[in-house]
Design a protein around this motif. Structure first.
Motif, PDB file in Angstrom:
ATOM      1  N   PRO A  16       0.691  -1.067  -0.227  1.00  0.00           N
ATOM      2  CA  PRO A  16      -0.150   0.116   0.235  1.00  0.00           C
ATOM      3  C   PRO A  16       0.971   1.076  -0.123  1.00  0.00           C
ATOM      4  N   GLY A  17       1.935   1.074   0.368  1.00  0.00           N
ATOM      5  CA  GLY A  17       3.045   2.172   0.060  1.00  0.00           C
ATOM      6  C   GLY A  17       3.785   2.591  -0.227  1.00  0.00           C
ATOM      7  N   VAL A  18       3.819   1.362  -1.576  1.00  0.00           N
ATOM      8  CA  VAL A  18       3.932   1.600  -2.819  1.00  0.00           C
ATOM      9  C   VAL A  18       3.297   2.208  -4.050  1.00  0.00           C
ATOM     10  N   ALA A  19       1.935   1.824  -3.379  1.00  0.00           N
ATOM     11  CA  ALA A  19       1.015   2.353  -4.066  1.00  0.00           C
ATOM     12  C   ALA A  19       0.584   3.904  -3.936  1.00  0.00           C
ATOM     13  N   ARG A  20       0.764   3.895  -2.311  1.00  0.00           N
ATOM     14  CA  ARG A  20       0.568   5.624  -1.974  1.00  0.00           C
ATOM     15  C   ARG A  20       1.897   6.844  -2.980  1.00  0.00           C
ATOM     16  N   ASP A  21       3.014   6.075  -3.421  1.00  0.00           N
ATOM     17  CA  ASP A  21       4.081   6.537  -3.078  1.00  0.00           C
ATOM     18  C   ASP A  21       3.802   6.496  -5.211  1.00  0.00           C
ATOM     19  N   ALA A  22       3.593   5.826  -5.300  1.00  0.00           N
ATOM     20  CA  ALA A  22       3.086   5.931  -7.053  1.00  0.00           C
ATOM     21  C   ALA A  22       1.387   6.752  -7.315  1.00  0.00           C
ATOM     22  N   GLU A  23       0.803   6.765  -6.565  1.00  0.00           N
ATOM     23  CA  GLU A  23      -0.603   8.402  -6.958  1.00  0.00           C
ATOM     24  C   GLU A  23       0.001   9.028  -6.742  1.00  0.00           C
ATOM     25  N   ALA A  24       1.233   9.409  -5.326  1.00  0.00           N
ATOM     26  CA  ALA A  24       1.570  11.214  -4.754  1.00  0.00           C
ATOM     27  C   ALA A  24       1.585  11.219  -5.982  1.00  0.00           C
ATOM     28  N   ASP A  25       3.122   9.852  -6.701  1.00  0.00           N
ATOM     29  CA  ASP A  25       4.256  10.900  -8.386  1.00  0.00           C
ATOM     30  C   ASP A  25       3.260  11.557  -9.195  1.00  0.00           C
ATOM     31  N   ASP A  26       1.989  10.620  -9.504  1.00  0.00           N
ATOM     32  CA  ASP A  26       1.526  11.471 -10.318  1.00  0.00           C
ATOM     33  C   ASP A  26       0.722  12.297 -10.094  1.00  0.00           C
ATOM     34  N   GLU A  27       0.528  12.510  -9.445  1.00  0.00           N
ATOM     35  CA  GLU A  27       0.054  13.661  -8.816  1.00  0.00           C
ATOM     36  C   GLU A  27       0.545  14.746  -8.820  1.00  0.00           C
ATOM     37  N   GLU A  28       1.580  14.680  -8.319  1.00  0.00           N
ATOM     38  CA  GLU A  28       2.710  15.850  -8.873  1.00  0.00           C
ATOM     39  C   GLU A  28       3.046  15.903 -10.093  1.00  0.00           C
ATOM     40  N   ALA A  29       3.452  15.096 -11.080  1.00  0.00           N
ATOM     41  CA  ALA A  29       3.277  14.941 -12.513  1.00  0.00           C
ATOM     42  C   ALA A  29       2.076  16.097 -13.105  1.00  0.00           C
ATOM     43  N   ALA A  30       1.432  15.571 -12.433  1.00  0.00           N
ATOM     44  CA  ALA A  30      -0.306  16.408 -13.465  1.00  0.00           C
ATOM     45  C   ALA A  30      -0.304  17.658 -12.793  1.00  0.00           C
ATOM     46  N   ALA A  31       0.149  17.960 -11.593  1.00  0.00           N
ATOM     47  CA  ALA A  31       0.331  19.041 -11.199  1.00  0.00           C
ATOM     48  C   ALA A  31       1.321  20.035 -12.236  1.00  0.00           C
ATOM     49  N   ARG A  32       2.169  19.615 -11.787  1.00  0.00           N
ATOM     50  CA  ARG A  32       3.733  19.848 -13.019  1.00  0.00           C
ATOM     51  C   ARG A  32       3.019  20.610 -13.932  1.00  0.00           C
ATOM     52  N   LEU A  33       2.403  19.085 -15.268  1.00  0.00           N
ATOM     53  CA  LEU A  33       2.018  19.644 -16.141  1.00  0.00           C
ATOM     54  C   LEU A  33       0.595  20.872 -16.158  1.00  0.00           C
ATOM     55  N   ASP A  34      -0.262  20.318 -14.920  1.00  0.00           N
ATOM     56  CA  ASP A  34      -1.491  22.200 -15.162  1.00  0.00           C
ATOM     57  C   ASP A  34      -0.154  23.321 -14.714  1.00  0.00           C
ATOM     58  N   ALA A  35       0.485  23.208 -14.027  1.00  0.00           N
ATOM     59  CA  ALA A  35       1.333  24.713 -14.001  1.00  0.00           C
ATOM     60  C   ALA A  35       2.054  24.868 -15.048  1.00  0.00           C
ATOM     61  N   ALA A  36       2.514  23.871 -16.331  1.00  0.00           N
ATOM     62  CA  ALA A  36       3.236  23.962 -17.310  1.00  0.00           C
ATOM     63  C   ALA A  36       2.450  24.639 -18.298  1.00  0.00           C
ATOM     64  N   ILE A  37       0.901  24.142 -18.586  1.00  0.00           N
ATOM     65  CA  ILE A  37       0.231  24.739 -19.587  1.00  0.00           C
ATOM     66  C   ILE A  37      -0.462  25.728 -18.955  1.00  0.00           C
ATOM     67  N   ALA A  38      -1.123  26.024 -17.860  1.00  0.00           N
ATOM     68  CA  ALA A  38      -0.948  27.655 -18.120  1.00  0.00           C
ATOM     69  C   ALA A  38       0.502  28.633 -17.886  1.00  0.00           C
ATOM     70  N   ALA A  39       1.049  28.171 -17.648  1.00  0.00           N
ATOM     71  CA  ALA A  39       2.017  29.030 -18.379  1.00  0.00           C
ATOM     72  C   ALA A  39       2.422  29.572 -19.754  1.00  0.00           C
ATOM     73  N   VAL A  40       2.186  28.766 -20.727  1.00  0.00           N
ATOM     74  CA  VAL A  40       1.543  28.579 -22.022  1.00  0.00           C
ATOM     75  C   VAL A  40       0.772  29.197 -22.228  1.00  0.00           C
ATOM     76  N   GLU A  41      -0.249  29.365 -21.840  1.00  0.00           N
ATOM     77  CA  GLU A  41      -1.545  30.095 -21.680  1.00  0.00           C
ATOM     78  C   GLU A  41      -1.283  31.739 -21.967  1.00  0.00           C
ATOM     79  N   ALA A  42      -0.962  31.796 -20.614  1.00  0.00           N
ATOM     80  CA  ALA A  42      -0.357  33.043 -20.038  1.00  0.00           C
ATOM     81  C   ALA A  42       0.716  33.902 -20.842  1.00  0.00           C
ATOM     82  N   THR A  43       1.864  32.983 -21.357  1.00  0.00           N
ATOM     83  CA  THR A  43       2.495  33.930 -22.448  1.00  0.00           C
ATOM     84  C   THR A  43       1.389  33.977 -23.886  1.00  0.00           C
ATOM     85  N   ALA A  44       0.679  32.783 -23.980  1.00  0.00           N
ATOM     86  CA  ALA A  44      -0.363  33.386 -25.101  1.00  0.00           C
ATOM     87  C   ALA A  44      -1.344  34.808 -25.510  1.00  0.00           C
TER      88      ALA A  44
END
Length: 467
Positions: A16-44
């Motif tokens: 379960p701990g491994v699964a939670r770590d993987a889920e946390a990594d996925d959430e962090e990656a998704a947050a970074r992608l959301d921030a990146a898209i927001a930066a692109v849209e702001a630039t445009a």
């Protein structure tokens, strides 16, 4: 036995701990992608409202927003995943299932096409094993694009003014960085068109910068691919037709084959071709179901400035010249390259300006290259849904010049070789389970033969009163 039991128990506790770590990594990656898209849209959003003379501001915004490494990294990872899936036949226009059998390598005169441009790519070595590795790193993309876009955005007058006032050491360093090398600008691109248009400046023969190379094209195409699959609205400022026409610019830039034969350029270009062609097919299907809806595909505007094709607002003469240049390059240099063939076929689409369509046909006919185009099922694999309207207008060809060209080609035998094209057909347009599907190799005429026969048939029916 106790030790093994303890180990198993520990594994059960850790799982379960491994699964939670993987889920946390996925959430962090998704947050970074959301921030990146927001930066692109702001630039445009910022760069779209800047007036002429604000090139330095636009350059700084792009440098700190769109081309920042923290913005590029998650978008390029997404592009690498999408590219790998497309080449494997799991993209938006998936190949027919191969039934577990390896497709034989084709020659220009016995070309094999599927419904996917990305799957038809002939990659070798490490690129074949891992197509995603063709996507450049964030540092490479930044280095490849920032200098050229800076030259594109900052006018000569603004650059001279900056140099004379010596605004700041940072600005002076940036100006020096973009002032060296082969990049030569002839004016400011501001006010900016929609983001895909200026992002693809490295692919456009009409760019005001001389010196873009294959790396610049690969960087811009990979970045645009990441933005497209991210579902961001920032790429919707141009129609799919205008964007695929802009991608076509890689085939007739001044650098020639050094650009489009580079796998790092061809691979993302093929994946984007599948995306945009799929949207055109969806638009044709929607138009067949509801003709009053029109055929404009996935975009708020036309081509805008900076595109390489026949976008809205571009006059027919310019569109004809672009179509002719692309098809002449295809006839002279392509040797039947499958991706190049799809983009040459695009010039014959129903919605192309009549003058551009005629210029493309003549260039292909005079270059004896009509038979190298894909067959209609590879370009419109769902005729039951109406996507053949991309090339076969209801009621037949309405332009008298094109109708004359079709009849002349049939009468002179110019289309005889078009009957030898091969198409890899499957029972389903999705990959599915390779063990449950069987493919058949079926003969299908190349697109020009289908178009000419369709036009001639409707002409005969019209004259006999049966249409």
């Amino acid at each position: 036995r106790k030790a093994r039991g303890a180990t198993a128990a520990g594994a059960e506790v850790e799982a379960p701990g491994v699964a939670r770590d993987a889920e946390a990594d996925d959430e962090e990656a998704a947050a970074r992608l959301d921030a990146a898209i927001a930066a692109v849209e702001a630039t445009a959003a910022l760069t779209s409202v800047l007036p002429p003379g604000a090139g330095s501001t636009a350059r700084d915004a792009i440098s700190a927003g769109l081309l920042a490494r923290r913005t590029l990294a998650p978008i390029l990872r997404l592009a690498a995943s999408a590219l790998a899936a497309s080449v494997a036949g799991k993209g938006p226009r998936s190949r027919p299932s191969c039934g577990g059998k390896e497709q034989t390598k084709s020659t220009p005169d016995t070309k094999t096409f599927t419904a996917s441009a990305a799957y038809d790519l002939e990659l070798e070595g490490a690129a074949a094993a891992d197509p995603g590795s063709l996507v450049p790193s964030a540092a490479v993309v930044r280095a490849a694009l920032l200098g050229g876009l800076s030259v594109e955005l900052v006018s000569q007058e603004e650059r001279r003014s900056k140099a004379s006032t010596s605004a700041s050491s940072a600005a002076a360093a940036a100006g020096a960085a973009v002032g060296v090398g082969p990049l030569i600008g002839v004016g400011s691109l501001l006010p900016l068109p929609p983001l895909p248009a200026w992002l693809l400046a490295a692919c456009s023969p009409k760019s005001s910068v001389v010196g873009w190379d294959a790396l610049g094209a690969a960087a811009s195409l990979s970045l645009l691919l990441g933005l497209e699959v991210s579902a961001s609205q920032v790429t919707r400022g141009m129609s799919a037709e205008a964007k695929i026409a802009a991608v076509s610019g890689i085939f007739y830039t001044s650098l020639g084959q050094d650009v489009w034969r580079n796998p790092a350029v061809a691979a993302p270009a093929a994946a984007l071709t599948d995306i945009y062609w799929g949207r055109l097919s969806e638009s044709a299907t929607a138009a067949a179901a509801n003709p009053s809806s029109g055929t404009h595909a996935y975009g708020d505007g036309g081509g805008g400035k900076g595109g390489a094709g026949a976008g809205a607002g571009e006059d027919a003469t310019s569109a004809g010249a672009a179509a002719e240049a692309l098809c002449e390059a295809f006839a002279n240099d392509s040797f039947g390259d499958s991706l190049f063939a799809r983009h040459a076929a695009l010039q014959l689409r129903t919605t192309a300006p009549p003058r551009a369509k005629a210029a493309a046909w003549l260039a292909l006919r005079d270059g004896v290259a009509l038979h190298l185009l894909p067959p209609l099922p590879a370009l419109a694999p769902r005729p039951d849904r109406g996507d053949t309207l991309l090339f076969l207008p209801p009621g037949g060809e309405s332009d008298p010049e094109m109708l004359d060209l079709f009849i002349h080609a049939l009468e002179t035998g110019a289309l005889d070789k078009c009957l030898g094209t091969k198409l890899l057909l499957g029972e389903d347009v999705s990959v599915g389970d390779d063990d449950d599907a069987a493919d058949t190799a079926a003969g299908a005429p190349a697109l020009p033969a289908s178009m000419a026969l369709h036009a001639a048939t409707h002409m005969v029916l019209c004259h006999t009163g049966d249409a």
